[in-house]
Design a protein around this motif. Structure first.
Motif, short mmCIF file in Angstrom:
data_model
loop_
_atom_site.label_atom_id
_atom_site.label_comp_id
_atom_site.label_asym_id
_atom_site.label_seq_id
_atom_site.Cartn_x
_atom_site.Cartn_y
_atom_site.Cartn_z
N GLY A 225 0.81 -1.21 0.00
CA GLY A 225 0.00 0.00 0.00
C GLY A 225 0.84 1.26 0.00
O GLY A 225 2.01 1.26 -0.42
N TYR A 238 5.34 3.57 -2.32
CA TYR A 238 4.62 2.34 -2.00
C TYR A 238 5.49 1.45 -1.12
O TYR A 238 6.74 1.55 -1.16
N TYR A 431 -7.77 0.42 4.12
CA TYR A 431 -8.26 1.61 3.40
C TYR A 431 -7.21 2.71 3.52
O TYR A 431 -6.60 2.89 4.58
N ASN A 432 -7.01 3.44 2.42
CA ASN A 432 -6.08 4.56 2.45
C ASN A 432 -6.83 5.86 2.15
O ASN A 432 -7.43 6.00 1.08
N LEU A 437 -8.74 4.16 -1.73
CA LEU A 437 -8.64 2.80 -2.24
C LEU A 437 -8.52 1.81 -1.10
O LEU A 437 -8.01 2.14 -0.02
N TYR A 439 -6.58 -1.58 -0.16
CA TYR A 439 -5.42 -2.36 -0.57
C TYR A 439 -5.51 -3.75 0.09
O TYR A 439 -5.53 -3.88 1.32
N TYR A 446 -0.96 -8.41 -5.30
CA TYR A 446 -1.38 -7.05 -5.02
C TYR A 446 -2.75 -6.84 -5.66
O TYR A 446 -2.90 -6.95 -6.88
N SER A 448 -6.38 -4.21 -5.47
CA SER A 448 -6.98 -2.99 -4.91
C SER A 448 -8.42 -2.84 -5.36
O SER A 448 -8.84 -3.45 -6.34
N TYR A 449 -9.17 -2.02 -4.62
CA TYR A 449 -10.58 -1.76 -4.93
C TYR A 449 -10.84 -0.26 -4.83
O TYR A 449 -10.33 0.41 -3.91
N TYR A 450 -11.64 0.27 -5.73
CA TYR A 450 -12.13 1.64 -5.60
C TYR A 450 -13.34 1.62 -4.69
O TYR A 450 -14.19 0.75 -4.78
#
Length: 456
Positions: A225, A238, A431-432, A437, A439, A446, A448-450
């Motif tokens: 992340g 990252y 969550y970031n 996103l 992670y 790796y 990720s999700y929107y």
């Protein structure tokens, strides 16, 4: 004449009775004498005819608009599926280029296949552009990138590894642009830092970036992340840490997304033996790594600037309760718009998750909230805008956010926000707040999700 007037009055009076007095003076009512000497009253009523023809026209226009919206929505849905499919195929192309780069056993046919698939990508972008009737710079840029890559492939007369590395880099750029295009179609531009919403509405389909930087399928425990509160100059950095067990010893850092994909780290740090980690639910926040320390069992902090370590014991935190996907996940660190958090279960809570707010400066616990989510039934949990979200498995390919707890008012909700998984199990989910996103470290990959919030 008088008798005529008396005969007419019963006919006139009912009509005049409802007319307001002020209208008698405004010209709406006039009088005159008829040819027989009778008194005549003339009333001019406003036009109150209902515009039925205009209503019908509006209904027809509305119907046409609804049909047009449905057609466009169907187009968007179709091209979302195509984008996802081509994104997966692009990943396969990257893997094939990597194999070509590590072996001399390639033939001219391999490059011809690359040219064919590039033409398919070019056709996809053209279809997208025509369908949405758009001259978006995104589509133009994608089209240009594909044409440039085709020229590079055509110009390869000698099949050496340096040329293959050029192709690999270009494919990585194209993959990133496709991911951005997919995001534009599914989700509006995130409103970073805004918590004026009613919580998470849904998640996107998974964006599978690649296998971990060790390229080891057995490294199923780990995380990746970005810094949730980056210092100046580290906004694009990252991190990644992974291993075949839940021990945490090394953290690798990459200056930006491209270097993460190229597996070119800018360096790594290794925890001192006495500060080795245990469990994979860690975060990087304010240029420090927050992670679970093995012995003594406690929350630890590694300052990336000074290299110093610190730790604090949470007396109530227990090693008897872990997440359902893997053992040793006793402390789960999270960071969001509201600050730094740690989640755990205790004997007192009978295995239910407790959410604790961490004081950044003093590295202590400010406040604790008890939730109704059983940790051993939970796949993982994360924080967003001060709300804890807990996940669990629906089946091998589907996960769901099933529960939320709002630390601002103590409100609990049972949810069913389902989203697909790339593989069945995962060891971390964070969550970031800097890009909104999620992670996920999904069985060594790796992912990720929107995140789409329900804006109010």
């Amino acid at each position: 004449m008088l008798s005529t007037l008396l005969l007419l009055l019963p006919v006139i009076s009912p009509t005049l009775a409802w007319i307001p007095a002020e209208d008698w003076e405004s010209g709406n009512v006039t009088s005159s004498v008829g040819v027989l000497g009778e008194c005549l009253c003339h009333v001019y009523l406003p036009d109150t005819t209902f515009p039925a023809d205009r209503l019908q026209h509006m209904q027809e226009v509305s119907k046409d608009l609804i049909q047009e919206v449905q057609i466009q929505m169907n187009k968007i849905s179709t091209y979302e599926e195509k984008l996802e499919s081509y994104s997966g195929e692009l990943k396969d192309l990257l893997d094939r280029v990597a194999i070509l780069g590590s072996s001399a056993d390639y033939v001219k046919l391999d490059f011809e296949l690359l040219r064919i698939e590039l033409r398919e990508f070019e056709s996809l972008v053209s279809q997208l552009k025509d369908s949405f009737n758009s001259s978006s710079p995104m589509f133009d840029s994608l089209y240009t990138e594909i044409r440039n890559m085709t020229l590079i492939v055509n110009q390869l007369e000698s099949y050496d590894k340096s040329n293959l590395e050029v192709i690999r880099i270009e494919f990585i750029k194209l993959q990133k642009k496709l991911e951005e295009c997919q995001k534009d179609q599914e989700f509006s531009k995130p409103d970073i830092g805004n918590c004026n919403h009613a919580g998470i509405m849904r998640l996107s389909k998974p964006v599978v970036v690649q296998l971990n930087s060790h390229l080891q399928t057995g490294y199923i425990y780990g995380g990746w992340g970005k810094d949730s509160k980056p210092v100046k100059g580290s906004e694009s950095m990252y991190f990644y840490s992974g291993y075949s067990s839940t021990y945490t010893t090394r953290f690798y850092f990459y200056s930006d997304y491209k270097h993460l994909l190229l597996v070119k780290s800018s360096g790594y740090i290794e925890f001192p033996v006495s500060y080795r980690g245990y469990g994979n639910n860690y975060v990087v926040y304010g240029n420090s790594i927050y992670y679970p320390r093995k012995s003594p069992f406690s929350m630890a902090k590694f300052n990336l600037t000074s290299g110093g370590c610190d730790s604090r014991v949470i007396p109530s935190a227990s090693t008897a309760f872990s997440y359902s996907y893997s053992s040793s996940q006793y402390l789960d660190f999270a960071a969001d718009e509201k600050g730094l958090w740690v989640m755990y279960a205790s004997e007192e809570s009978k295995g239910k998750i407790a959410v604790a707010k961490i004081d950044e400066k003093g590295f202590g616990i400010e406040k604790v909230w008890n939730t109704a989510a059983y940790k051993q039934m939970t796949g993982n949990a994360f924080m967003a805008c001060g709300v804890m979200y807990a996940t669990r498995a629906v089946d091998m390919n589907t996960e769901e956010i099933y529960y939320s707890f709002d630390t601002r008012n103590g409100e609990e909700k049972n949810l069913s926000i389902r989203f697909p998984k790339f593989q069945e199990t995962y060891s971390s989910l964070d969550y970031n707040p800097t890009d909104q996103l999620l992670y996920m470290y999904n069985n060594g990959y790796y992912v990720s999700y929107y995140v789409k919030f329900n804006m109010v």
